[in-house]
Scaffold this motif. Sequence first.
Motif, PDB file in Angstrom:
ATOM      1  N   ALA A   1      -9.581   2.960  -1.423  1.00  0.00           N
ATOM      2  CA  ALA A   1      -8.417   3.642  -1.985  1.00  0.00           C
ATOM      3  C   ALA A   1      -8.399   5.099  -1.553  1.00  0.00           C
ATOM      4  O   ALA A   1      -9.443   5.755  -1.472  1.00  0.00           O
ATOM      5  CB  ALA A   1      -8.431   3.543  -3.509  1.00  0.00           C
TER       6      ALA A   1
ATOM      7  N   ASP B   1       0.798  -1.216   0.000  1.00  0.00           N
ATOM      8  CA  ASP B   1       0.000   0.000   0.000  1.00  0.00           C
ATOM      9  C   ASP B   1       0.836   1.274   0.000  1.00  0.00           C
ATOM     10  O   ASP B   1       0.317   2.349  -0.300  1.00  0.00           O
ATOM     11  CB  ASP B   1      -0.923   0.038   1.227  1.00  0.00           C
ATOM     12  CG  ASP B   1      -1.930  -1.092   1.222  1.00  0.00           C
ATOM     13  OD1 ASP B   1      -2.249  -1.589   0.127  1.00  0.00           O
ATOM     14  OD2 ASP B   1      -2.385  -1.488   2.315  1.00  0.00           O
TER      15      ASP B   1
ATOM     16  N   SER C   1       0.250   6.138   2.312  1.00  0.00           N
ATOM     17  CA  SER C   1      -0.481   4.942   1.912  1.00  0.00           C
ATOM     18  C   SER C   1      -1.469   5.244   0.796  1.00  0.00           C
ATOM     19  O   SER C   1      -2.035   6.342   0.720  1.00  0.00           O
ATOM     20  CB  SER C   1      -1.229   4.350   3.108  1.00  0.00           C
ATOM     21  OG  SER C   1      -1.919   3.171   2.729  1.00  0.00           O
ATOM     22  N   ARG C   2      -1.671   4.252  -0.065  1.00  0.00           N
ATOM     23  CA  ARG C   2      -2.676   4.353  -1.114  1.00  0.00           C
ATOM     24  C   ARG C   2      -3.988   3.705  -0.698  1.00  0.00           C
ATOM     25  O   ARG C   2      -4.941   3.674  -1.476  1.00  0.00           O
ATOM     26  CB  ARG C   2      -2.160   3.676  -2.391  1.00  0.00           C
ATOM     27  CG  ARG C   2      -1.006   4.388  -3.040  1.00  0.00           C
ATOM     28  CD  ARG C   2      -0.478   3.626  -4.225  1.00  0.00           C
ATOM     29  NE  ARG C   2       0.260   2.431  -3.832  1.00  0.00           N
ATOM     30  CZ  ARG C   2       0.824   1.582  -4.680  1.00  0.00           C
ATOM     31  NH1 ARG C   2       0.692   1.788  -5.988  1.00  0.00           N
ATOM     32  NH2 ARG C   2       1.492   0.530  -4.252  1.00  0.00           N
ATOM     33  N   GLN C   3      -4.035   3.153   0.516  1.00  0.00           N
ATOM     34  CA  GLN C   3      -5.255   2.494   0.993  1.00  0.00           C
ATOM     35  C   GLN C   3      -5.546   2.935   2.422  1.00  0.00           C
ATOM     36  O   GLN C   3      -4.632   3.025   3.245  1.00  0.00           O
ATOM     37  CB  GLN C   3      -5.097   0.970   0.952  1.00  0.00           C
ATOM     38  CG  GLN C   3      -6.319   0.209   1.439  1.00  0.00           C
ATOM     39  CD  GLN C   3      -6.187  -1.280   1.217  1.00  0.00           C
ATOM     40  OE1 GLN C   3      -6.583  -1.807   0.190  1.00  0.00           O
ATOM     41  NE2 GLN C   3      -5.613  -1.972   2.188  1.00  0.00           N
TER      42      GLN C   3
END
Length: 393
Positions: free
Chosen positions: A285, A166, A197-199
Amino acid sequence: MNASSLQATILALAGAAALLPGEAEACTPDECAGVDVWHELAPLNATAIPTDGVLVLHGLWYSVVFDSEADWLDAIAIAVTRDGQPIAGSVEAPGIRGVLLWRPAAPLEPGEYAVVGSLDNPEPCGTDLALDFGFSVQAEPSAPLSPPKVDTSAVLSVRGTTTFEDLVCCDGAMPFTAVFDCPSQERVEWGEGFCASRQGFGVLRVDVSLTTDLPPATDALVVREMLVDGEPQGGDFLDMQSVGEGKPFCTAVRLTNLATGEIVESEKTCHGDDPETAAQLGIHAIDPGEELAMHCSESAYTCERNEDGDRWDPATCSPWPADGATGGEPTEGPSSDGSGGESSEGSASGGADDPFGLGCACDSRRPSGPLGALVLLGLGLLRRRRPGAPIIR
């Protein structure tokens, strides 16, 4: 060195070792680590009890295995008298954390009562508790219940997940698995540089305040219990309670008179079902671009794990985003306000973010005071391996 000097040196070293226990000694399994102990047991409603009431006892109970209060009924003895005459009754567990009841065999007469008793804690893990107090019974029975007045407020918080897959990093950051021996814990960290983080995991915390408008003697018998989508969350005596969920949910408050068994519920209120909030709950996301723009001085990148799987491999890195437009500029995608907030009890976050889990065989209570500060300092001083700067392909 003569014999007396050698003996003095050995004693000095032994004393130093006793004052500064080693890491292995500090986490040696304790024979009391899995033993439940009551540290306190005191009346909650001794000032005034209705004639049809019960004596409510609340205890500070340290438990690792979370056994039921009913398991303690054989360990507690209570004798109640009025003017020296014994009053028949028995101790019971109503299924509420830390609460025991003494229920009289017949309705009580108004007046003053005396209580003596004890609770036997297991040896050598705790000392026995002595009970010695009085309580008063008023001239009226319990007042009937009515649904409570309820006010709610909701706060959304979104925390970025910290897994190898992530993260997006910059300025030489190379995430790795940090291992803490006691309590046993693993989490992904990095030394230099910055990662986002991408999540995210979104939690909606709802604070509920309620008013019963009951006479004090009755009110002290009434347990407040949050219902989440109809499921009870565990009773308490507090007029302010909170619950957190990673999805839209509805809440209500249930009142129960422990003496009479009467139950009423408030109307339910629903939270987080508007599209904007619902989209940010649970795993979803998030766009790390804004954070990267604020903290990075060089281009962002992602990397694959090494063969051991415990860190990024600097030889397998790629620019982020893939088209090479890095440098921390925000990218198109879903956004989240409230990132980095705290999640509430009952949410699915936490875990790796909490170094004081329940996985260690030693005392799992969260340290506090000066000792807690030293433990936190020790965690901050754990040695971390810092790999070199990544190779961006």
